[in-house]
Write a protein that holds these residues in place. Structure first.
Motif, PDB file in Angstrom:
ATOM      1  N   GLY A 186       0.249  -2.183 -10.029  1.00  0.00           N
ATOM      2  CA  GLY A 186       1.539  -2.679  -9.552  1.00  0.00           C
ATOM      3  C   GLY A 186       2.647  -1.675  -9.774  1.00  0.00           C
ATOM      4  N   ARG A 187       3.819  -2.202 -10.119  1.00  0.00           N
ATOM      5  CA  ARG A 187       4.988  -1.323 -10.357  1.00  0.00           C
ATOM      6  C   ARG A 187       5.508  -1.466 -11.785  1.00  0.00           C
ATOM      7  N   ASP A 188       5.262  -2.658 -12.386  1.00  0.00           N
ATOM      8  CA  ASP A 188       5.860  -2.972 -13.689  1.00  0.00           C
ATOM      9  C   ASP A 188       4.813  -3.486 -14.677  1.00  0.00           C
ATOM     10  N   GLY A 241       0.456  -6.260  -6.118  1.00  0.00           N
ATOM     11  CA  GLY A 241       1.249  -6.079  -4.899  1.00  0.00           C
ATOM     12  C   GLY A 241       0.870  -7.140  -3.870  1.00  0.00           C
ATOM     13  N   ALA A 242      -0.416  -7.527  -3.848  1.00  0.00           N
ATOM     14  CA  ALA A 242      -0.896  -8.532  -2.890  1.00  0.00           C
ATOM     15  C   ALA A 242      -0.181  -9.864  -3.119  1.00  0.00           C
ATOM     16  N   MET A 243       0.175 -10.142  -4.386  1.00  0.00           N
ATOM     17  CA  MET A 243       0.853 -11.413  -4.689  1.00  0.00           C
ATOM     18  C   MET A 243       2.275 -11.391  -4.112  1.00  0.00           C
ATOM     19  N   TYR A 262      14.046   1.449  -2.934  1.00  0.00           N
ATOM     20  CA  TYR A 262      14.327   0.036  -3.215  1.00  0.00           C
ATOM     21  C   TYR A 262      13.645  -0.410  -4.513  1.00  0.00           C
ATOM     22  N   ASP A 263      12.353  -0.093  -4.647  1.00  0.00           N
ATOM     23  CA  ASP A 263      11.577  -0.542  -5.809  1.00  0.00           C
ATOM     24  C   ASP A 263      12.084   0.108  -7.102  1.00  0.00           C
ATOM     25  N   SER A 264      12.606   1.338  -7.014  1.00  0.00           N
ATOM     26  CA  SER A 264      13.046   2.040  -8.223  1.00  0.00           C
ATOM     27  C   SER A 264      14.463   1.669  -8.627  1.00  0.00           C
TER      28      SER A 264
HETATM   29  O1   DC Z   1       1.336  -2.069  -4.040  1.00  0.00           O
HETATM   30  P1   DC Z   1       1.894  -2.663  -2.738  1.00  0.00           P
HETATM   31  O2   DC Z   1       2.367  -1.624  -1.774  1.00  0.00           O
HETATM   32  O3   DC Z   1       0.948  -3.619  -2.101  1.00  0.00           O
HETATM   33  O4   DC Z   1       3.161  -3.495  -3.217  1.00  0.00           O
HETATM   34  C1   DC Z   1       3.989  -4.170  -2.302  1.00  0.00           C
HETATM   35  C2   DC Z   1       5.389  -4.333  -2.867  1.00  0.00           C
HETATM   36  O5   DC Z   1       5.387  -5.290  -3.912  1.00  0.00           O
HETATM   37  C3   DC Z   1       6.054  -3.090  -3.435  1.00  0.00           C
HETATM   38  O6   DC Z   1       6.850  -2.450  -2.479  1.00  0.00           O
HETATM   39  C4   DC Z   1       6.889  -3.595  -4.572  1.00  0.00           C
HETATM   40  C5   DC Z   1       6.299  -4.927  -4.934  1.00  0.00           C
HETATM   41  N1   DC Z   1       5.593  -4.939  -6.215  1.00  0.00           N
HETATM   42  C6   DC Z   1       6.351  -5.155  -7.335  1.00  0.00           C
HETATM   43  O7   DC Z   1       7.564  -5.231  -7.246  1.00  0.00           O
HETATM   44  N2   DC Z   1       5.744  -5.275  -8.532  1.00  0.00           N
HETATM   45  C7   DC Z   1       4.418  -5.178  -8.658  1.00  0.00           C
HETATM   46  N3   DC Z   1       3.846  -5.326  -9.856  1.00  0.00           N
HETATM   47  C8   DC Z   1       3.622  -4.936  -7.513  1.00  0.00           C
HETATM   48  C9   DC Z   1       4.245  -4.804  -6.299  1.00  0.00           C
END
Ligand code: DC
Length: 224
Positions: free
Chosen positions: A127-129, A35-37, A181-183
């Motif tokens: 992360g998310r993915d 997420g930091a990236m 948004y993310d989903s």
């Molecule tokens: O984990 P975080 O809240 O720091 O992540 C910030 C945003 O980055 C999150 O809203 C969606 C995106 N993200 C992503 O799309 N894929 C990832 N692997 C990590 C984060």
């Protein structure tokens, strides 16, 4: 000890980063906060004061160099040589990171970096993915969830500890919006991998979450 890849995914505030960081320490693994990236790219875009279009973002990417450096208190995020670890946590970055992270070329570049960083194993990546796209063959996949109420409480406290005052209602609204948004984005949306283990952290302490993850990791490591 066998060097496996541990993928931890889940929505904002589900406890991913805290759990991943401590679990990595206990296992002697490297913690990678993806997420930091996405936040670093968002900060670069905000600083450039440009419109948010795919074209603009993709052109900017060549000039964006991100490094992740392990440090005593977790990972430091370096953007073009500057330590931006604190700045990427501001409300402005948080509000804009979802649309930036939905752009194809941004995901391509960062996923490639993440694969490179994790290719030798011995990593806990959150992360998310991660379990669906970055490392679909990760030996251990965890999907953390928690109620929106709990997640908002955690984030409000986290910000308060950094001296940032924001109401819990506002944070909850932002969390729900970011989840949506993310989903629902087209490319690599937030979703649980079919073979991920779901853990609801709403009623767990940090120690409880870490223990579960470390226990699952050791089971996998010993099986290898
Ligand atoms: O984990 P975080 O809240 O720091 O992540 C910030 C945003 O980055 C999150 O809203 C969606 C995106 N993200 C992503 O799309 N894929 C990832 N692997 C990590 C984060």
């Amino acid at each position: 000890m066998k060097k496996i890849i541990i993928a931890i995914d889940g929505p904002a505030g589900s406890g991913k980063s805290t759990t991943a960081k401590i679990a990595a320490e206990r296992l002697g693994y490297v913690y990678i906060d993806t997420g930091a990236m996405y936040r670093a790219v968002t900060l670069a875009w905000l600083r450039a004061k440009k419109e948010l279009t795919e074209d603009i973002l993709c052109k900017m990417l060549d000039g964006i160099h991100i490094e992740l450096k392990p440090s005593e208190n977790g990972q430091r995020t370096i953007l073009n040589g500057e330590d931006v670890s604190d700045e990427i946590r501001t409300i402005e970055v948080t509000k804009n990171v979802s649309p930036v992270s939905a752009i194809g070329c941004v995901r391509e570049k960062l996923v490639e970096m993440q694969r490179e960083l994790g290719k030798n194993g011995a990593v806990v990546m959150d992360g998310r993915d991660i379990g669906t796209i970055v490392f679909p063959n990760a030996e251990l996949k965890i999907f953390l969830i928690a109620s929106a109420e709990t997640r908002a409480q955690r984030r409000t406290l986290e910000l308060k500890n950094k001296g940032i005052e924001e109401s819990i209602e506002e944070i909850k609204k932002q969390i729900i919006e970011r989840d949506r948004y993310d989903s629902s984005r087209e490319i690599s949306p937030l979703r649980k991998a079919y073979d991920a283990i779901e853990i609801d952290t709403s009623n767990l302490t940090i120690e409880g979450q870490v223990e579960k993850v470390v226990e699952l990791a050791l089971e996998k490591i010993n099986l290898q």
